[in-house]
Design a protein around this motif. Structure first.
Motif, PDB file in Angstrom:
ATOM      1  N   THR A 120      -8.847  32.149   3.580  1.00 35.30           N
ATOM      2  CA  THR A 120      -8.580  32.996   4.732  1.00 35.30           C
ATOM      3  C   THR A 120      -9.857  33.658   5.246  1.00 35.30           C
ATOM      4  O   THR A 120      -9.856  34.245   6.326  1.00 35.30           O
ATOM      5  CB  THR A 120      -7.547  34.077   4.386  1.00 35.30           C
ATOM      6  N   PHE A 121     -10.948  33.603   4.475  1.00 36.83           N
ATOM      7  CA  PHE A 121     -12.232  34.097   4.938  1.00 36.83           C
ATOM      8  C   PHE A 121     -13.022  32.969   5.580  1.00 36.83           C
ATOM      9  O   PHE A 121     -12.782  31.789   5.321  1.00 36.83           O
ATOM     10  CB  PHE A 121     -13.044  34.684   3.777  1.00 36.83           C
ATOM     11  N   PHE A 129      -8.597  23.744   9.487  1.00 33.08           N
ATOM     12  CA  PHE A 129      -7.895  24.953   9.046  1.00 33.08           C
ATOM     13  C   PHE A 129      -6.902  25.404  10.116  1.00 33.08           C
ATOM     14  O   PHE A 129      -5.739  25.713   9.815  1.00 33.08           O
ATOM     15  CB  PHE A 129      -8.917  26.061   8.752  1.00 33.08           C
ATOM     16  N   VAL A 130      -7.359  25.431  11.370  1.00 35.23           N
ATOM     17  CA  VAL A 130      -6.476  25.844  12.462  1.00 35.23           C
ATOM     18  C   VAL A 130      -5.358  24.825  12.666  1.00 35.23           C
ATOM     19  O   VAL A 130      -4.195  25.180  12.864  1.00 35.23           O
ATOM     20  CB  VAL A 130      -7.289  26.043  13.757  1.00 35.23           C
ATOM     21  N   GLU A 159     -12.181  35.575  11.245  1.00 37.27           N
ATOM     22  CA  GLU A 159     -11.951  35.171  12.632  1.00 37.27           C
ATOM     23  C   GLU A 159     -10.977  33.997  12.758  1.00 37.27           C
ATOM     24  O   GLU A 159     -10.063  34.026  13.590  1.00 37.27           O
ATOM     25  CB  GLU A 159     -13.283  34.796  13.305  1.00 37.27           C
ATOM     26  N   PHE A 160     -11.168  32.971  11.962  1.00 39.22           N
ATOM     27  CA  PHE A 160     -10.337  31.780  12.098  1.00 39.22           C
ATOM     28  C   PHE A 160      -8.920  32.039  11.574  1.00 39.22           C
ATOM     29  O   PHE A 160      -7.940  31.578  12.153  1.00 39.22           O
ATOM     30  CB  PHE A 160     -10.993  30.595  11.383  1.00 39.22           C
ATOM     31  N   TYR A 161      -8.836  32.797  10.498  1.00 39.46           N
ATOM     32  CA  TYR A 161      -7.534  33.160   9.939  1.00 39.46           C
ATOM     33  C   TYR A 161      -6.730  33.992  10.928  1.00 39.46           C
ATOM     34  O   TYR A 161      -5.565  33.683  11.228  1.00 39.46           O
ATOM     35  CB  TYR A 161      -7.756  33.922   8.635  1.00 39.46           C
ATOM     36  N   THR A 162      -7.346  35.038  11.469  1.00 37.98           N
ATOM     37  CA  THR A 162      -6.587  35.900  12.385  1.00 37.98           C
ATOM     38  C   THR A 162      -6.285  35.200  13.703  1.00 37.98           C
ATOM     39  O   THR A 162      -5.275  35.497  14.342  1.00 37.98           O
ATOM     40  CB  THR A 162      -7.337  37.222  12.649  1.00 37.98           C
ATOM     41  N   ALA A 165      -1.919  33.569  17.133  1.00 34.60           N
ATOM     42  CA  ALA A 165      -1.203  32.557  17.920  1.00 34.60           C
ATOM     43  C   ALA A 165       0.288  32.588  17.644  1.00 34.60           C
ATOM     44  O   ALA A 165       1.096  32.273  18.531  1.00 34.60           O
ATOM     45  CB  ALA A 165      -1.764  31.171  17.609  1.00 34.60           C
ATOM     46  N   LEU A 166       0.679  32.979  16.442  1.00 37.00           N
ATOM     47  CA  LEU A 166       2.102  33.070  16.130  1.00 37.00           C
ATOM     48  C   LEU A 166       2.779  34.167  16.957  1.00 37.00           C
ATOM     49  O   LEU A 166       3.954  34.051  17.299  1.00 37.00           O
ATOM     50  CB  LEU A 166       2.309  33.343  14.640  1.00 37.00           C
ATOM     51  N   HIS A 167       2.033  35.224  17.278  1.00 34.52           N
ATOM     52  CA  HIS A 167       2.593  36.285  18.104  1.00 34.52           C
ATOM     53  C   HIS A 167       2.915  35.740  19.501  1.00 34.52           C
ATOM     54  O   HIS A 167       3.974  36.025  20.071  1.00 34.52           O
ATOM     55  CB  HIS A 167       1.608  37.444  18.215  1.00 34.52           C
TER      56      HIS A 167
END
Length: 251
Positions: A97-98, A116-117, A159-162, A167-169
């Motif tokens: 997640t980092f 990852f995305v 950054e990539f995790y959040t 996007a789910l929001h």
């Protein structure tokens, strides 16, 4: 209180981690039939099946976010076993997640971050697509997407995790318009740092710092996250959709 989950068919992805295990317990305790979707830890999945009432009431399903067919496979296993799907809790995440390594944000190659995305966002969206098809046929459904409070707060190196979680929001707020008249409600739960076994193993000063940043002065438990998801994923939720509920002690 009857929350309307007796014999409802529930699929929980990422079901063997700290929050996932609490989710399966919460739904099983309300009489639901629970599909335990796991990545590698089959033993933990089978233990969750036993806790959830055994093979008559629960089902272990392999769910690998690296597999493009994971959503169709998991939803198909539930509908084959129980004839439909009523609730999806999308909790799975592929680490890390980092940000990869010690590189600066601009130095992370596309080849490192794009898979990852694709795995964490693309597979989740595909799983939701499969679930919506089953729920439309049944005329009722609840979808709860697990995000993170870091979408709002931010954190260095995440950054990539959040981005995938944010996007789910957007997915929930827009999908709610498409499926609402079919009896399907779509929401997001965004936990803060949650006191799972992994977090409990962190240095005490890290946990103390995070707890001190909350009005409640403590970290959230997996069971508290599960109760929020249970509410949104049950008949208690009559008309809440397209919303984000943060469960982070006010952090």
């Amino acid at each position: 209180m009857d929350v309307g989950l007796t014999d409802r068919r529930v699929l929980v992805t990422g079901a063997t981690g700290g929050i996932g295990r609490a989710l399966t317990r919460a739904f099983a305790a309300e009489g639901a039939r629970v599909a335990v979707a796991y990545h590698r830890d089959q033993a933990a999945a089978q233990a969750a099946v036993r806790e959830s009432g055994g093979e008559q009431r629960a089902l272990a399903v392999r769910y690998d976010l690296a597999d493009p067919a994971c959503g169709d496979t998991a939803v198909g296993a539930v509908t084959d076993r129980w004839g439909g799907l009523d609730v999806l809790v999308a909790n799975a995440i592929r680490p890390p997640t980092f940000r990869p390594g010690a590189a600066s944000f601009e130095d992370v190659p596309v080849a490192d971050w794009l898979p990852f995305v694709q795995d964490n966002l693309g597979r989740t969206v595909a799983t939701v697509q499969a679930a919506v098809g089953a729920m439309r046929r049944g005329g009722w459904g609840r979808i709860v997407l697990i995000s993170t409070h870091l979408v709002r707060q931010g954190a260095a190196g995440r950054e990539f995790y959040t981005a995938t979680k944010a996007a789910l929001h957007g997915l929930a707020s827009s999908l709610a318009w498409d499926v609402g008249r079919d009896g399907i409600l779509v929401n997001v739960v965004a936990p803060g740092l949650t006191l799972t076994d992994r977090v409990a193993a962190m240095p005490r000063q890290v946990r103390a710092r995070e707890a001190a940043a909350t009005p409640s002065g403590r970290l959230t438990t997996p069971e508290e996250v599960a109760r929020a998801v249970l509410f949104l994923g049950s008949a208690l939720n009559g008309n809440i959709t397209g919303e984000v509920l943060t469960v982070a002690g006010g952090h």
